[in-house]
Write an enzyme that holds these catalytic residues in place. Sequence first.
Site, PDB file in Angstrom:
ATOM      1  N   LYS A  23       4.790   7.376 -21.982  1.00 41.18           N
ATOM      2  CA  LYS A  23       3.556   6.434 -22.535  1.00 41.18           C
ATOM      3  C   LYS A  23       3.684   5.031 -21.966  1.00 41.18           C
ATOM      4  CE  LYS A  23       4.178   2.899 -25.749  1.00 41.18           C
ATOM      5  NZ  LYS A  23       3.318   2.061 -25.975  1.00 41.18           N
ATOM      6  N   ASN A  24       4.817   4.531 -21.564  1.00 46.08           N
ATOM      7  CA  ASN A  24       5.163   3.252 -20.614  1.00 46.08           C
ATOM      8  C   ASN A  24       5.607   3.881 -19.642  1.00 46.08           C
ATOM      9  OD1 ASN A  24       5.179   2.066 -23.269  1.00 46.08           O
ATOM     10  ND2 ASN A  24       7.287   1.521 -23.024  1.00 46.08           N
ATOM     11  N   CYS A 117       2.028  -4.031 -29.979  1.00 43.56           N
ATOM     12  CA  CYS A 117       2.951  -4.286 -31.278  1.00 43.56           C
ATOM     13  C   CYS A 117       3.382  -6.211 -31.598  1.00 43.56           C
ATOM     14  CB  CYS A 117       3.716  -3.168 -30.941  1.00 43.56           C
ATOM     15  SG  CYS A 117       3.838  -1.804 -31.300  1.00 43.56           S
ATOM     16  N   ARG A 122       5.727 -12.707 -27.727  1.00 51.80           N
ATOM     17  CA  ARG A 122       5.713 -11.749 -26.095  1.00 51.80           C
ATOM     18  C   ARG A 122       4.788 -12.319 -25.325  1.00 51.80           C
ATOM     19  NH1 ARG A 122       4.499  -5.358 -27.859  1.00 51.80           N
ATOM     20  NH2 ARG A 122       5.566  -5.141 -25.832  1.00 51.80           N
ATOM     21  N   ASP A 306      13.187   0.521 -27.627  1.00 49.73           N
ATOM     22  CA  ASP A 306      12.162   0.612 -28.989  1.00 49.73           C
ATOM     23  C   ASP A 306      13.134   2.562 -29.593  1.00 49.73           C
ATOM     24  OD1 ASP A 306      10.571  -0.019 -27.276  1.00 49.73           O
ATOM     25  OD2 ASP A 306      10.845   1.355 -25.336  1.00 49.73           O
ATOM     26  N   ARG A 399      -0.939   5.853 -31.271  1.00 48.84           N
ATOM     27  CA  ARG A 399      -1.720   4.435 -29.731  1.00 48.84           C
ATOM     28  C   ARG A 399       0.118   5.321 -28.685  1.00 48.84           C
ATOM     29  NH1 ARG A 399       0.994  -0.928 -30.460  1.00 48.84           N
ATOM     30  NH2 ARG A 399       0.684  -0.518 -27.797  1.00 48.84           N
TER      31      ARG A 399
END
Length: 422
Positions: A23-24, A117, A122, A306, A399
């Site tokens: 995903k990232n 999120c 952030r 994570d 997501r």
Amino acid sequence: MPEVIKIEGGHRLNGMVRISGSKNATVALIPATILADGPVTIFGVPEINDVDALIELLFELNADVKKVKDHVVIDPSNLKNIMLESEAVGKLRASYYFMGALLGKYKHVRMKIPGGCNLGPRPIDLHIKGFEALGATIEYEEGLYDIKADRLIGNKIYLDIASVGATINIMLAAVKAEGRTIIENAAKEPETIDVANLLTKMGAKIRGVGTDTITIDGVKKLNGTFHEIIPDRIEAGTYLIFAAAMGNRVVIDNVIPQHLDALISKLEEMGVDLELVNDSIVVYGRKQNLKSINIKTQTYPGFPTDLQQPLTTLMTQAIGQSSVKETIYKERFKHCAELNKMGADILETGYAQSYINGNTKLKGTKVQATDLRCGAALVLAGLIADGVTEISDIYHIDRGYDEIDLKLNELGAKIWRESIDD
Ligand code: EPU
């Protein structure tokens, strides 16, 4: 209508699960493609909502996008550099990679503040600092960024924190800049390497990715190419943890075991029996009680932030007290209160640390996925618990996890979705 996930706990897991593309990495690779002058094909694209949101943004920019199963062809030949301000921008944090990519391509980008999120503050100050160092000026008003430059000129940029997002965004802005850009204290996460690999195939000149210092020599033109995304180390780690808790024999396939070194050594310390076989990891059922462990999250190759959330659920089943020290996102502990609703005994100190008293019996109840990896922690709690667990706000889970219910059901879990009234 919103949906909840329901899980009937207690079923052991068996068989093989195939890990999807990262995903990232994907969320940076998709914006990166717009720097090309021709079509870019990406293979191994995961079926997740973050990808859908990025594709929506590509359509807004007038890119030609074709998605067939797990590959997507993006042709940015007729791109229009419009202001990105739709709802899709706020759906994920990674929409900010369009900042670097559009700035690199057009020397001008206008977009609203990204979402993502809620893990505490952030900021994106380091991204902005990088763009400024390349010669851009930044205006920010009422949630909208206007970033422009007459010329982008390579420079030396030291990152105060080895930020994944800032490293990638600066690379995107610098690949077509004039002269040499040097990023010091760059992030070393595998996803940054994957993005650099795509850019290099497109014709960029990048050296040093995976080390503290990345050197980029700007080029005038980038071409279309093909790229296969690396496997998702966080999804793989999540299934390793699921299997450690509930597996008899689970094969986690399509992984780069080296990317999971920190987790694997911590699982072994807990007493989990596993074996690396080429590009898969086999987890055997528990033969002994799990031991408590202490972890501290760090940038790669340290223990990934994570995975501390799903690992916390496994710690509730270990003998003794475990602890988690968070150094990346100091407020990433919202899963603890949810796990306590199910019978866990976790103390969050408020100082970026939690203590998990193990050997607790978990009971199914209603809980809320407050963020993506909290969702993974709760899915595991549901797999372990007595009775039925109901998880709300599952859009967070969708997501980032490709068909989690399907993959778990294939392994023998009982997990399903139900629509609920608003
Ligand atoms: N930071 C700043 N200023 C900046 C950028 C970052 O202070 O300009 C701080 C952050 O607040 C944080 C730390 O630096 O405390 C590290 O942030 P980083 O930029 O490395 O994280 P990110 O790029 O925002 C990515 C992943 C996260 C993952 C982190 C850490 C994406 C889209 N997200 O975030 O993934 O936790 O790196 O590895 O790549 C997830 O997948 O659940 C997730 C949140």
